[in-house]
Write an enzyme that holds these catalytic residues in place. Structure first.
Site, mmCIF file in Angstrom:
data_model
loop_
_atom_site.group_PDB
_atom_site.id
_atom_site.type_symbol
_atom_site.label_atom_id
_atom_site.label_comp_id
_atom_site.label_asym_id
_atom_site.label_seq_id
_atom_site.Cartn_x
_atom_site.Cartn_y
_atom_site.Cartn_z
ATOM 1 N N CYS A 115 0.819 -1.227 0.000
ATOM 2 C CA CYS A 115 0.000 0.000 0.000
ATOM 3 C C CYS A 115 0.848 1.271 0.000
ATOM 4 O O CYS A 115 0.409 2.316 -0.470
ATOM 5 C CB CYS A 115 -0.932 0.016 1.210
ATOM 6 S SG CYS A 115 -1.992 -1.412 1.244
ATOM 7 N N HIS A 263 -3.855 7.112 0.854
ATOM 8 C CA HIS A 263 -4.037 5.769 0.285
ATOM 9 C C HIS A 263 -5.450 5.309 0.621
ATOM 10 O O HIS A 263 -5.910 5.469 1.757
ATOM 11 C CB HIS A 263 -2.997 4.812 0.877
ATOM 12 C CG HIS A 263 -3.370 3.381 0.724
ATOM 13 N ND1 HIS A 263 -3.670 2.825 -0.497
ATOM 14 C CD2 HIS A 263 -3.527 2.390 1.642
ATOM 15 C CE1 HIS A 263 -3.987 1.548 -0.326
ATOM 16 N NE2 HIS A 263 -3.911 1.262 0.962
ATOM 17 N N ASN A 293 -9.819 -0.895 -2.522
ATOM 18 C CA ASN A 293 -8.413 -0.646 -2.207
ATOM 19 C C ASN A 293 -7.558 -1.251 -3.325
ATOM 20 O O ASN A 293 -7.529 -2.468 -3.485
ATOM 21 C CB ASN A 293 -8.093 -1.279 -0.848
ATOM 22 C CG ASN A 293 -6.645 -1.105 -0.422
ATOM 23 O OD1 ASN A 293 -5.791 -0.716 -1.222
ATOM 24 N ND2 ASN A 293 -6.362 -1.400 0.831
HETATM 25 O O1 UT7 Z 1 -4.450 -1.086 2.677
HETATM 26 C C1 UT7 Z 1 -3.673 -1.637 3.694
HETATM 27 C C2 UT7 Z 1 -4.174 -1.270 4.982
HETATM 28 N N1 UT7 Z 1 -5.418 -1.909 5.235
HETATM 29 C C3 UT7 Z 1 -6.223 -1.408 6.132
HETATM 30 O O2 UT7 Z 1 -5.927 -0.370 6.654
HETATM 31 C C4 UT7 Z 1 -7.462 -2.159 6.486
HETATM 32 C C5 UT7 Z 1 -7.734 -1.986 7.950
HETATM 33 N N2 UT7 Z 1 -8.844 -2.777 8.460
HETATM 34 C C6 UT7 Z 1 -10.107 -2.586 8.066
HETATM 35 O O3 UT7 Z 1 -10.381 -1.801 7.179
HETATM 36 C C7 UT7 Z 1 -11.206 -3.330 8.783
HETATM 37 O O4 UT7 Z 1 -10.652 -4.012 9.883
HETATM 38 C C8 UT7 Z 1 -11.995 -4.328 7.888
HETATM 39 C C9 UT7 Z 1 -12.833 -3.569 6.906
HETATM 40 C C10 UT7 Z 1 -11.015 -5.236 7.156
HETATM 41 C C11 UT7 Z 1 -12.897 -5.214 8.729
HETATM 42 O O5 UT7 Z 1 -13.778 -4.424 9.480
HETATM 43 P P1 UT7 Z 1 -13.963 -4.701 11.049
HETATM 44 O O6 UT7 Z 1 -14.941 -3.723 11.516
HETATM 45 O O7 UT7 Z 1 -12.591 -4.677 11.679
HETATM 46 O O8 UT7 Z 1 -14.597 -6.132 11.086
HETATM 47 P P2 UT7 Z 1 -14.037 -7.497 11.737
HETATM 48 O O9 UT7 Z 1 -12.910 -8.043 10.941
HETATM 49 O O10 UT7 Z 1 -13.823 -7.291 13.191
HETATM 50 O O11 UT7 Z 1 -15.272 -8.459 11.563
HETATM 51 C C12 UT7 Z 1 -16.528 -8.194 12.212
HETATM 52 C C13 UT7 Z 1 -17.511 -9.258 11.823
HETATM 53 C C14 UT7 Z 1 -16.979 -10.673 12.010
HETATM 54 O O12 UT7 Z 1 -18.059 -11.495 12.427
HETATM 55 P P3 UT7 Z 1 -18.248 -11.833 13.986
HETATM 56 O O13 UT7 Z 1 -17.001 -12.543 14.396
HETATM 57 O O14 UT7 Z 1 -18.448 -10.533 14.690
HETATM 58 O O15 UT7 Z 1 -19.471 -12.702 13.971
HETATM 59 C C15 UT7 Z 1 -16.562 -11.085 10.630
HETATM 60 O O16 UT7 Z 1 -16.614 -12.476 10.422
HETATM 61 O O17 UT7 Z 1 -17.828 -9.131 10.436
HETATM 62 C C16 UT7 Z 1 -17.626 -10.403 9.785
HETATM 63 N N3 UT7 Z 1 -17.178 -10.139 8.421
HETATM 64 C C17 UT7 Z 1 -18.043 -9.938 7.403
HETATM 65 N N4 UT7 Z 1 -19.382 -9.948 7.338
HETATM 66 C C18 UT7 Z 1 -19.938 -9.680 6.140
HETATM 67 C C19 UT7 Z 1 -15.907 -10.028 7.965
HETATM 68 N N5 UT7 Z 1 -15.925 -9.758 6.653
HETATM 69 C C20 UT7 Z 1 -17.232 -9.697 6.280
HETATM 70 C C21 UT7 Z 1 -17.877 -9.446 5.055
HETATM 71 N N6 UT7 Z 1 -19.243 -9.462 5.028
HETATM 72 N N7 UT7 Z 1 -17.200 -9.189 3.918
#
Ligand code: UT7
Length: 336
Positions: A115, A263, A293
Site C-alpha cells: 500500500c 491511500h 483498495n
Molecule cells: O491497505 C492496507 C491497509 N489496510 C487497512 O488499513 C485495512 C484496515 N482494516 C479494516 O479496514 C477493517 O478491519 C476491515 C474492513 C477489514 C474489517 O472491518 P472490522 O470492523 O474490523 O470487522 P471485523 O474483521 O472485526 O469483523 C466483524 C464481523 C466478524 O463477524 P463476527 O465474528 O463478529 O461474527 C466477521 O466475520 O464481520 C464479519 N465479516 C463480514 N461480514 C460480512 C468479515 N468480513 C465480512 C464481510 N461481510 N465481507
C-alpha cells in the site's frame, strides 16, 4: 540543486464493475456490511482471460501520463514500478513496461512496499532527479488483485476490499524553486510483517517441490491474510504521524493543506484523519467507493482523478500519505 515536479498523470481501471451485491451472490456478505465498514460500493475486476495484467494496466496508465507530460517515451530515463501483484514471480514488471512501451534500455526498478509502494517509488524517483542523475522518471503503481483473492466466504474479510487498476506519474526535473516535491518520509516496522501478508509463493517456509507435491486445495497461504482490526489501529496512528512529520519538515500546519490524497484503504480511516486534522470535505480526496483498495495504484489513481476534476491547482499544497503491509508507511509533500 534540482527540484522534481509531477508533469504528467494517468490511470486505467478495467471496465468490469463488481458491486457489493455481485459479491453477495458468491459469498456470505452484503452491501450494508461492506459500505458501513469500508465505504466501498463497487470495485473493478479484470475479467479472466481478457488479457489485462498488472503490467498492461500499468502501461495504459503510463501512456496517458507520458502524453500529458508532453515528452516522448524516449525521454524517460528510468522506470520505477510498485506492485504486490506482479505478472511473474520474477522478473518484475518494470522491465516488462520498458519492453512494452518500446523505451530504450533505461534502468527499471521494482518496488515491493504494497500500500505504501507508490509513496516509496515516488520518493526514489525524487532522489534520482534531485541528485541530477535523471531528468524524467516514470513511476507506476498497478495491481491485479482479483485473480489472487479467496472469493469464498472464508476470504470475505479481505476479498471484498481489494480491486484492480493502475496509476502512473512522470516526475521531471524542474528549476522552479519551491515547487514540486518538498519532502518525502518513509518508515517501516517489520515486527508486524505477517499481520497483512501473502505467505506463498515464497522461499521462506516451504520448498517449491513440496508445494507441488502437496497440491492442497485448502492451503490458505496462497491468499492474502489481514488482521483487519490490528491493521486499522496501526493505520490511523501511522497516517497521522507521517502527515505531521511531512508538514513539520516544511514548517507547515494542517490548515495549509489544500488537498490530502490518502491511500484508499478504508473510508473510515480517511474520515478519521480528516476529523483529526480538522480538514473539510474539499481538502480530502476519496474514491474508494468506486474502486476499493487498489494498494500501490490507489494514490496515483486518486491523484489523477483529483487533478482531472480540477481539484489540484498550481501552487496548491498536496499531501500524499499511505500505510500498509510491512508494516510500511510514508508521506510526500508537494507544492504543485
Ligand atoms: O491497505 C492496507 C491497509 N489496510 C487497512 O488499513 C485495512 C484496515 N482494516 C479494516 O479496514 C477493517 O478491519 C476491515 C474492513 C477489514 C474489517 O472491518 P472490522 O470492523 O474490523 O470487522 P471485523 O474483521 O472485526 O469483523 C466483524 C464481523 C466478524 O463477524 P463476527 O465474528 O463478529 O461474527 C466477521 O466475520 O464481520 C464479519 N465479516 C463480514 N461480514 C460480512 C468479515 N468480513 C465480512 C464481510 N461481510 N465481507
Amino acid at each position: 540543486m534540482y527540484n522534481s515536479k509531477i508533469t504528467g498523470l494517468g490511470y486505467y481501471v478495467p471496465e468490469n464493475v463488481v458491486t457489493n451485491d455481485d459479491l453477495s451472490k458468491i459469498m456470505d456478505t452484503n452491501d450494508a456490511w461492506i459500505q458501513e465498514r469500508t465505504g466501498i460500493k463497487e470495485r473493478r475486476h479484470v475479467v479472466r482471460g481478457d488479457g489485462d495484467t498488472t503490467t498492461t494496466m500499468g502501461v495504459k496508465a503510463a501512456k496517458i501520463a507520458i502524453e500529458r507530460a508532453k515528452i516522448d517515451k524516449d525521454d524517460i530515463d528510468f522506470i520505477v514500478f510498485a506492485t504486490l501483484s506482479p505478472d511473474y514471480y520474477f522478473p518484475g514488471p518494470g522491465v516488462l513496461v520498458q519492453r512494452d512501451l518500446g523505451i530504450k534500455t533505461v534502468g527499471a526498478l521494482d518496488v515491493r512496499n504494497q500500500c505504501s509502494g507508490f509513496i516509496y517509488a515516488l520518493s526514489v524517483a525524487d532522489q534520482f532527479i534531485k541528485s541530477g542523475m535523471y531528468k524524467n522518471v516514470l513511476v507506476i503503481g498497478s495491481e491485479l488483485h482479483s485473480h489472487g483473492l479467496d472469493m469464498t466466504t472464508r476470504g470475505r474479510g479481505v476479498s471484498v476490499i481489494f480491486g484492480d487498476g493502475a496509476g502512473a506519474a512522470v516526475l521531471s526535473r524542474s528549476e522552479d524553486d519551491g515547487k514540486g516535491i518538498l519532502s518525502s518520509h518513509l518508515h517501516s516496522e517489520g515486527q508486524h510483517a505477517e499481520e497483512l501478508s501473502l505467505i506463498a509463493p515464497g522461499m521462506g517456509k516451504r520448498w517449491v517441490t513440496d508445494i507441488i507435491e502437496d497440491n492442497d486445495p485448502n492451503d490458505e497461504s496462497y491468499f492474502p491474510h489481514m488482521n483487519g482490526q490490528f491493521v486499522f489501529k496501526n493505520a490511523v496512528v501511522r497516517f497521522s504521524e507521517v502527515i505531521i512529520e511531512g508538514l513539520k519538515a516544511n514548517s507547515l500546519k494542517p490548515e495549509d493543506i489544500d488537498l490530502l490524497v490518502p491511500h484508499q484503504a478504508n473510508l473510515r480511516i480517511s474520515q478519521f484523519i480528516q476529523n483529526k486534522f480538522g480538514l473539510n470535505d474539499d481538502q480530502v480526496f476519496n474514491n474508494i467507493m468506486k474502486y476499493g483498495n487498489t494498494t500501490a495504484a490507489s494514490i496515483p489513481i486518486a491523484l489523477t482523478e483529483a487533478w482531472e476534476s480540477g481539484k489540484v491547482k498550481e501552487g496548491d499544497l498536496v499531501v500524499l500519505a499511505a500505510f500498509g503491509s510491512g508494516f510500511t508507511w510514508g508521506s510526500v509533500v508537494i507544492r504543485w
